[in-house]
Design a protein around this motif. Structure first.
Motif, PDB file in Angstrom:
ATOM      1  N   PRO A  23       0.817  -1.227   0.000  1.00 41.60           N
ATOM      2  CA  PRO A  23       0.000   0.000   0.000  1.00 41.60           C
ATOM      3  C   PRO A  23       0.849   1.275   0.000  1.00 41.60           C
ATOM      4  N   ALA A  24       1.911   1.317   0.786  1.00 40.28           N
ATOM      5  CA  ALA A  24       2.780   2.503   0.819  1.00 40.28           C
ATOM      6  C   ALA A  24       3.536   2.648  -0.499  1.00 40.28           C
ATOM      7  N   HIS A  25       3.967   1.532  -1.071  1.00 39.56           N
ATOM      8  CA  HIS A  25       4.663   1.542  -2.363  1.00 39.56           C
ATOM      9  C   HIS A  25       3.744   2.103  -3.439  1.00 39.56           C
ATOM     10  N   ARG A  26       2.498   1.655  -3.473  1.00 39.42           N
ATOM     11  CA  ARG A  26       1.561   2.145  -4.497  1.00 39.42           C
ATOM     12  C   ARG A  26       1.185   3.601  -4.266  1.00 39.42           C
ATOM     13  N   GLU A  27       1.083   4.013  -3.029  1.00 42.50           N
ATOM     14  CA  GLU A  27       0.824   5.426  -2.736  1.00 42.50           C
ATOM     15  C   GLU A  27       1.976   6.279  -3.246  1.00 42.50           C
ATOM     16  N   TRP A  28       3.208   5.817  -3.023  1.00 44.30           N
ATOM     17  CA  TRP A  28       4.392   6.518  -3.515  1.00 44.30           C
ATOM     18  C   TRP A  28       4.349   6.600  -5.042  1.00 44.30           C
ATOM     19  N   LEU A  29       4.030   5.481  -5.698  1.00 42.97           N
ATOM     20  CA  LEU A  29       3.935   5.472  -7.158  1.00 42.97           C
ATOM     21  C   LEU A  29       2.845   6.417  -7.653  1.00 42.97           C
ATOM     22  N   ASN A  30       1.711   6.444  -6.961  1.00 46.31           N
ATOM     23  CA  ASN A  30       0.602   7.286  -7.395  1.00 46.31           C
ATOM     24  C   ASN A  30       0.952   8.768  -7.384  1.00 46.31           C
ATOM     25  N   PHE A  32       3.736   9.910  -8.506  1.00 46.09           N
ATOM     26  CA  PHE A  32       4.359  10.092  -9.820  1.00 46.09           C
ATOM     27  C   PHE A  32       3.317  10.027 -10.934  1.00 46.09           C
ATOM     28  N   VAL A  33       2.292   9.190 -10.753  1.00 45.66           N
ATOM     29  CA  VAL A  33       1.200   9.142 -11.725  1.00 45.66           C
ATOM     30  C   VAL A  33       0.510  10.502 -11.776  1.00 45.66           C
ATOM     31  N   ALA A  34       0.198  11.046 -10.606  1.00 49.42           N
ATOM     32  CA  ALA A  34      -0.483  12.341 -10.528  1.00 49.42           C
ATOM     33  C   ALA A  34       0.339  13.451 -11.171  1.00 49.42           C
ATOM     34  N   PHE A  54       9.261   5.528 -16.199  1.00 50.54           N
ATOM     35  CA  PHE A  54       9.226   6.883 -15.648  1.00 50.54           C
ATOM     36  C   PHE A  54       9.676   7.905 -16.683  1.00 50.54           C
ATOM     37  N   THR A  55       9.263   9.140 -16.489  1.00 51.87           N
ATOM     38  CA  THR A  55       9.920  10.273 -17.122  1.00 51.87           C
ATOM     39  C   THR A  55      10.661  11.015 -16.020  1.00 51.87           C
TER      40      THR A  55
END
Length: 96
Positions: A23-30, A32-34, A54-55
């Protein structure tokens, strides 16, 4: 922005810890998505690692950011490879 393919190799016997910290990993990734900087990510079907697209302005900056990934903070990634990528066709070609 430059496009980078990031390959994670998961640490041996880390499945339970990855489940705990996912969950923390996906929150961190999100984050970058945002920001429009994570184009795609997901684990390999065999569970051995993951691919993240990534960019970033440069590789050095991206490497510093990757250190903050909860999977890296918790030492769940045993190897990391970052490769500059130049997509010429398909969905990511606009980012090159």
């Amino acid at each position: 922005m430059t496009v980078f393919a990031v390959e994670y190799v998961y640490a041996a016997d880390s499945e339970a810890a990855r489940d705990e910290h996912r969950p923390a990993h996906r929150e961190w990734l999100n984050g970058f998505v945002a920001a429009g900087r994570l184009l795609a990510s997901g684990p390999y079907a065999d569970g051995a690692g993951a691919l993240l697209i990534f960019t970033a302005p440069d590789e050095a900056g991206l490497l510093q950011e990757l250190k903050q990934d909860p999977f890296n903070v918790q030492n769940l990634v045993s190897a990391l490879k970052v490769t500059e990528w130049q997509p010429v066709t398909g969905a990511f070609a606009d980012y090159a």
